[in-house]
Design a protein around this motif. Structure first.
Motif, PDB file in Angstrom:
ATOM      1  N   VAL A   4       0.811  -1.215   0.000  1.00  0.00           N
ATOM      2  CA  VAL A   4       0.000   0.000   0.000  1.00  0.00           C
ATOM      3  C   VAL A   4       0.847   1.269   0.000  1.00  0.00           C
ATOM      4  N   LEU A   5       1.965   1.291   0.724  1.00  0.00           N
ATOM      5  CA  LEU A   5       2.723   2.542   0.859  1.00  0.00           C
ATOM      6  C   LEU A   5       3.210   3.092  -0.474  1.00  0.00           C
ATOM      7  N   GLU A   6       3.663   2.215  -1.370  1.00  0.00           N
ATOM      8  CA  GLU A   6       4.196   2.674  -2.652  1.00  0.00           C
ATOM      9  C   GLU A   6       3.120   3.284  -3.548  1.00  0.00           C
ATOM     10  N   HIS A   7       1.857   3.088  -3.191  1.00  0.00           N
ATOM     11  CA  HIS A   7       0.745   3.643  -3.975  1.00  0.00           C
ATOM     12  C   HIS A   7       0.314   5.026  -3.482  1.00  0.00           C
ATOM     13  N   ILE A   8       0.978   5.511  -2.455  1.00  0.00           N
ATOM     14  CA  ILE A   8       0.688   6.830  -1.886  1.00  0.00           C
ATOM     15  C   ILE A   8       1.824   7.766  -2.284  1.00  0.00           C
ATOM     16  N   PRO A   9       1.515   8.986  -2.766  1.00  0.00           N
ATOM     17  CA  PRO A   9       2.601   9.908  -3.100  1.00  0.00           C
ATOM     18  C   PRO A   9       3.568  10.062  -1.915  1.00  0.00           C
ATOM     19  N   TRP A  10       4.870  10.053  -2.210  1.00  0.00           N
ATOM     20  CA  TRP A  10       5.918  10.042  -1.198  1.00  0.00           C
ATOM     21  C   TRP A  10       5.698  11.096  -0.107  1.00  0.00           C
ATOM     22  N   LYS A  11       5.381  12.313  -0.473  1.00  0.00           N
ATOM     23  CA  LYS A  11       5.231  13.384   0.518  1.00  0.00           C
ATOM     24  C   LYS A  11       4.012  13.182   1.412  1.00  0.00           C
ATOM     25  N   GLU A  12       3.077  12.318   0.996  1.00  0.00           N
ATOM     26  CA  GLU A  12       1.872  12.065   1.791  1.00  0.00           C
ATOM     27  C   GLU A  12       1.988  10.829   2.681  1.00  0.00           C
ATOM     28  N   VAL A  13       3.049  10.037   2.490  1.00  0.00           N
ATOM     29  CA  VAL A  13       3.186   8.791   3.249  1.00  0.00           C
ATOM     30  C   VAL A  13       3.301   9.041   4.753  1.00  0.00           C
ATOM     31  N   PRO A  14       4.118  10.004   5.232  1.00  0.00           N
ATOM     32  CA  PRO A  14       4.178  10.216   6.686  1.00  0.00           C
ATOM     33  C   PRO A  14       2.813  10.543   7.306  1.00  0.00           C
ATOM     34  N   ALA A  15       2.025  11.379   6.657  1.00  0.00           N
ATOM     35  CA  ALA A  15       0.693  11.708   7.194  1.00  0.00           C
ATOM     36  C   ALA A  15      -0.177  10.458   7.262  1.00  0.00           C
ATOM     37  N   GLY A  17      -5.764   3.153 -10.140  1.00  0.00           N
ATOM     38  CA  GLY A  17      -4.981   3.914  -9.172  1.00  0.00           C
ATOM     39  C   GLY A  17      -3.878   3.136  -8.502  1.00  0.00           C
ATOM     40  N   ALA A  18      -3.582   1.933  -8.963  1.00  0.00           N
ATOM     41  CA  ALA A  18      -2.608   1.086  -8.284  1.00  0.00           C
ATOM     42  C   ALA A  18      -1.184   1.309  -8.784  1.00  0.00           C
ATOM     43  N   HIS A  19      -0.897   2.465  -9.319  1.00  0.00           N
ATOM     44  CA  HIS A  19       0.457   2.747  -9.787  1.00  0.00           C
ATOM     45  C   HIS A  19       1.376   3.054  -8.600  1.00  0.00           C
ATOM     46  N   HIS A  20       2.670   2.938  -8.826  1.00  0.00           N
ATOM     47  CA  HIS A  20       3.664   3.187  -7.787  1.00  0.00           C
ATOM     48  C   HIS A  20       4.155   4.625  -7.896  1.00  0.00           C
ATOM     49  N   HIS A  21       4.073   5.347  -6.780  1.00  0.00           N
ATOM     50  CA  HIS A  21       4.505   6.740  -6.758  1.00  0.00           C
ATOM     51  C   HIS A  21       5.978   6.905  -6.417  1.00  0.00           C
ATOM     52  N   TRP A  22       6.587   5.871  -5.846  1.00  0.00           N
ATOM     53  CA  TRP A  22       7.997   5.977  -5.448  1.00  0.00           C
ATOM     54  C   TRP A  22       8.606   4.586  -5.383  1.00  0.00           C
ATOM     55  N   ASN A  23       9.933   4.528  -5.484  1.00  0.00           N
ATOM     56  CA  ASN A  23      10.651   3.261  -5.443  1.00  0.00           C
ATOM     57  C   ASN A  23      10.831   2.820  -3.998  1.00  0.00           C
ATOM     58  N   CYS A  24      10.267   1.692  -3.707  1.00  0.00           N
ATOM     59  CA  CYS A  24      10.167   1.154  -2.362  1.00  0.00           C
ATOM     60  C   CYS A  24      11.271   0.118  -2.133  1.00  0.00           C
ATOM     61  N   HIS A  25      11.872   0.112  -0.952  1.00  0.00           N
ATOM     62  CA  HIS A  25      12.795  -0.962  -0.578  1.00  0.00           C
ATOM     63  C   HIS A  25      12.900  -1.017   0.944  1.00  0.00           C
ATOM     64  N   ASN A  26      13.366  -2.147   1.426  1.00  0.00           N
ATOM     65  CA  ASN A  26      13.372  -2.428   2.861  1.00  0.00           C
ATOM     66  C   ASN A  26      13.984  -1.300   3.680  1.00  0.00           C
ATOM     67  N   ASP A  27      15.196  -0.875   3.366  1.00  0.00           N
ATOM     68  CA  ASP A  27      15.874   0.134   4.185  1.00  0.00           C
ATOM     69  C   ASP A  27      15.148   1.470   4.164  1.00  0.00           C
ATOM     70  N   ARG A  28      14.618   1.850   3.022  1.00  0.00           N
ATOM     71  CA  ARG A  28      13.900   3.126   2.913  1.00  0.00           C
ATOM     72  C   ARG A  28      12.631   3.099   3.761  1.00  0.00           C
ATOM     73  N   VAL A  29      11.916   1.980   3.723  1.00  0.00           N
ATOM     74  CA  VAL A  29      10.680   1.870   4.503  1.00  0.00           C
ATOM     75  C   VAL A  29      11.002   1.789   5.998  1.00  0.00           C
ATOM     76  N   ALA A  30      12.041   1.052   6.374  1.00  0.00           N
ATOM     77  CA  ALA A  30      12.422   0.971   7.791  1.00  0.00           C
ATOM     78  C   ALA A  30      12.786   2.352   8.328  1.00  0.00           C
ATOM     79  N   LYS A  31      13.532   3.123   7.549  1.00  0.00           N
ATOM     80  CA  LYS A  31      13.892   4.491   7.957  1.00  0.00           C
ATOM     81  C   LYS A  31      12.648   5.372   8.070  1.00  0.00           C
ATOM     82  N   LEU A  32      11.736   5.224   7.127  1.00  0.00           N
ATOM     83  CA  LEU A  32      10.479   5.974   7.153  1.00  0.00           C
ATOM     84  C   LEU A  32       9.674   5.641   8.419  1.00  0.00           C
TER      85      LEU A  32
END
Length: 191
Positions: free
Chosen positions: A54-65, A126-141
């Protein structure tokens, strides 16, 4: 116990509250939510939250919210399982000849294409990917949003593309297939 499957897509999980921003003949959530809006649940409602692809389907700047809202509706110390495509694993597996090109292309950030074989010309709800997702990036997020006990569970979950769930600490996580190009992170709602 009460469980939330946020962004269920076509993977409806029995016994969970399934939500999505889209409703059609294949995607039938219990609750339709509006993109960018708070989820329509009270604070401290859910004992566990599944964020599967689900996270990769949300625009990057909106993921924290979005993540802060998930923390809001989850109980303190609720477990979260976050899964999705790991672009670095996918690239490595493609380069080694272990994944076909359409998997690589589907894992990459793309906002205008459906790269599933046989569905290339279908609109992708609407199931497109807004950003490149990977383990370390998501863990940091997740750490930056205040989640605790962040654990890479990729190698803990049984690796089968045909699996229909994973039972961990009494929670029947609604994982639909566990592919070698995914990541999987277990964490807690540190309120």
């Amino acid at each position: 116990m009460k469980f939330l499957n946020a962004g269920c897509g076509t993977h409806y999980a029995q016994g969970w509250v399934n939500t999505d921003v889209w409703v059609n003949h294949e995607t039938k959530p219990d609750v339709k939510v509006e993109p960018g809006q708070p989820y329509p649940f009270e604070e401290n409602t859910f004992d566990a939250v599944f964020l599967g692809h689900v996270l990769e389907h949300i625009p990057w700047k909106e993921v924290p919210a979005f993540l802060y809202d998930m923390k809001r509706v989850a109980k303190p110390n609720a477990q979260f399982l976050v899964c999705g495509p790991d672009i670095f694993r996918t690239i490595d597996r493609y380069a080694a000849g272990q994944e076909p090109k359409h998997i690589l292309m589907a894992a990459l950030e793309h906002q205008d294409l459906n790269l599933q074989p046989g569905r290339e010309y279908d609109w992708w709800d609407g199931a497109h990917h807004h950003w490149n997702c990977h383990n370390d990036r998501v863990a940091k997020l997740l750490a930056g949003c205040g989640f605790g006990e962040i654990i890479d569970v990729f190698n803990v979950i049984p690796q089968s593309p045909h699996m229909k769930g994973w039972l961990n600490d009494g929670i029947p996580w609604p994982i639909v297939g566990h592919w070698k190009w995914h990541f999987a992170i277990l964490c807690t709602n540190a309120k």
